[in-house]
Scaffold this motif. Structure first.
Motif, PDB file in Angstrom:
ATOM      1  N   ASN A 169       0.829  -1.200   0.000  1.00  0.00           N
ATOM      2  CA  ASN A 169       0.000   0.000   0.000  1.00  0.00           C
ATOM      3  C   ASN A 169       0.864   1.250   0.000  1.00  0.00           C
ATOM      4  O   ASN A 169       1.815   1.366   0.785  1.00  0.00           O
ATOM      5  N   GLY A 170       0.521   2.203  -0.885  1.00  0.00           N
ATOM      6  CA  GLY A 170       1.219   3.477  -0.917  1.00  0.00           C
ATOM      7  C   GLY A 170       2.424   3.509  -1.826  1.00  0.00           C
ATOM      8  O   GLY A 170       3.029   4.575  -2.005  1.00  0.00           O
ATOM      9  N   ASP A 171       2.816   2.365  -2.418  1.00  0.00           N
ATOM     10  CA  ASP A 171       3.974   2.349  -3.315  1.00  0.00           C
ATOM     11  C   ASP A 171       3.698   3.202  -4.555  1.00  0.00           C
ATOM     12  O   ASP A 171       2.587   3.203  -5.095  1.00  0.00           O
ATOM     13  N   VAL A 172       4.723   3.919  -5.006  1.00  0.00           N
ATOM     14  CA  VAL A 172       4.676   4.609  -6.295  1.00  0.00           C
ATOM     15  C   VAL A 172       5.460   3.753  -7.281  1.00  0.00           C
ATOM     16  O   VAL A 172       6.660   3.532  -7.108  1.00  0.00           O
ATOM     17  N   VAL A 173       4.785   3.236  -8.304  1.00  0.00           N
ATOM     18  CA  VAL A 173       5.356   2.215  -9.179  1.00  0.00           C
ATOM     19  C   VAL A 173       5.532   2.753 -10.588  1.00  0.00           C
ATOM     20  O   VAL A 173       4.614   3.337 -11.161  1.00  0.00           O
ATOM     21  N   GLU A 174       6.724   2.553 -11.134  1.00  0.00           N
ATOM     22  CA  GLU A 174       7.031   2.899 -12.521  1.00  0.00           C
ATOM     23  C   GLU A 174       7.514   1.635 -13.235  1.00  0.00           C
ATOM     24  O   GLU A 174       8.285   0.861 -12.664  1.00  0.00           O
ATOM     25  N   ILE A 175       7.057   1.410 -14.451  1.00  0.00           N
ATOM     26  CA  ILE A 175       7.384   0.192 -15.191  1.00  0.00           C
ATOM     27  C   ILE A 175       8.542   0.438 -16.153  1.00  0.00           C
ATOM     28  O   ILE A 175       8.580   1.452 -16.845  1.00  0.00           O
TER      29      ILE A 175
END
Length: 423
Positions: A142-148
């Motif tokens: 929860n709360g992670d900022v994810v970039e692919i």
């Protein structure tokens, strides 16, 4: 999700704000009826049918349920397709622009990529979570900022099904794998037809496929075509087999595992049977230990016959074991360790999690190298989420040594977890 509810009946107002400290915070606003559906699932919809205006009507909801039941594959569950998970079993993460995405608990970076867009998922090579580079296997919190992170040369593989947990990602991966298999089979069929014609063999394509499937002990022509298109069998061998098949003298494949020698000094576990016996003096069969799982003395093992490299030994819990047994059952051999094997040096890797306290890494290395007198082949320590994360590769004689090392590591002050990993 008020005027256009989700397919499972979920209704709620969502908004996202960012604090002065740079943390994203999500706010959900919903009525008591909406909360009941969100917390207790779609079955709660019937309790409130006719209560309140708007929302997904009963007939629409039933039509959507019928559609999903009809399209769910045998290996899936209705829950996976319909996303009935309670909100407590969900994880909320953010895109780099602050858009909120909701996924099921246990979702990985790969699931997140497919949730954004199928093309993003199929080209995913990893990601960055809160600025930290991670693999596609990394689980989201929860709360992670994810970039692919993507690559144009990336293509889904069967192993991705062991990483993805959401139905959307798994369904897309399966579709791509089926398409790739169909394309591979078509290429294999064309190649086989061309070769049979060039070799001037008096065989139809069906007769050639039947002969090869019988020899390689596989069930379908689809698999025969895949063997050829993926070059998993040499064409010289195929030509020899089909030539013999045309003459009516196709031999049965022979893979002779080494038999244990009867020895008056040996124990009952070293009895003679059709089982590959692995020790440090195996001369009868060319073999090597699998680099994917690093088997050591004491591990349950099996042998796998490769095309060019002899026999590879894998642990039965190797990450690749299931795929090898399912796709190439005719290449799998029973195997075990010779009980007298005790002088070999095997490589084992242990992962350690501990408190971020001074001197912990030194106490660990002193224990292994000074007290236990074991050779350390590689060593790394770092800090993640406020915890010390370490990885230790050591030379051991077998699983008993690994168990002893892990037991002693857990007794070191500050160490919270210690366990063996595949590599």
């Amino acid at each position: 999700w008020i005027s256009i509810p989700k397919s499972n009946g979920y209704e709620s107002l969502h908004t996202t704000v960012v604090t002065p400290q740079g943390r994203w915070v999500e706010v959900q606003i919903r009525t008591r009826r909406m909360d009941e559906v969100a917390e207790r699932g779609v079955a709660a919809h019937w309790r409130y049918k006719g209560v309140g205006g708007g929302g997904l009507g009963s007939e629409q909801w039933l039509a959507r349920l019928r559609e999903i039941v009809e399209t769910t594959e045998a290996a899936e569950t209705i829950e996976e397709r319909f996303d009935l998970a309670q909100s407590s079993n969900e994880v909320f993460v953010f895109t780099p622009t602050g858009d909120l995405r909701k996924l099921r608990d246990g979702a990985t970076v790969l699931d997140f990529a497919f949730d954004i867009h199928s093309n993003l998922g199929t080209s995913c090579t990893g990601g960055r979570i809160n600025g930290r580079n991670v693999s596609m296997r990394e689980r989201l919190r929860n709360g992670d900022v994810v970039e692919i992170v993507t690559s144009r040369n990336q293509r889904p593989r069967a192993g991705w099904l062991d990483i993805a947990v959401t139905s959307k990602a798994r369904a897309k991966i399966k579709q791509i794998l089926r398409d790739d298999q169909a394309r591979s089979a078509q290429l294999g069929r064309e190649e086989l037809e061309r070769k049979v014609k060039n070799w001037k063999l008096p065989l139809t394509i069906e007769e050639a496929v039947t002969a090869l499937s019988k020899y390689y002990k596989i069930k379908t022509g689809f698999e025969v075509y895949a063997l050829i298109s993926e070059q998993r069998v040499p064409m010289g061998e195929v030509k020899e087999l089909l030539t013999e098949a045309a003459s009516g003298a196709l031999p049965a494949p022979e893979i002779q595992p080494r038999r244990a020698k009867s020895d008056s000094s040996g124990d009952s576990n070293d009895r003679s049977d059709d089982c590959l016996v692995i020790d440090e003096t195996l001369r009868d069969v060319e073999y090597k230990l699998g680099g994917c799982c690093h088997p050591i003395l004491g591990d349950p093992i099996f042998g796998f016959v490769t095309v060019h490299s002899g026999i590879t030994i894998h642990r039965t819990d190797c990450p690749n074991a299931k795929r090898l047994r399912e796709e190439y059952p005719y290449r799998v051999l029973s195997a075990r360790w010779r009980e007298t094997t005790s002088n070999g040096a095997f490589l084992a890797t242990i992962r350690i999690t501990g408190d971020d306290v001074p001197g912990l890494a030194g106490r660990i290395t002193d224990l292994v190298s000074q007290e236990l007198k074991l050779n350390i082949r590689s060593l790394s320590f770092g800090l993640q989420r406020g915890m010390m994360q370490g990885q230790l590769s050591i030379e051991v004689k077998g699983t008993q040594t690994v168990d002893m090392v892990i037991h002693k590591l857990k007794r070191v002050k500050g160490v919270l977890r210690a366990f063996r990993v595949n590599s």
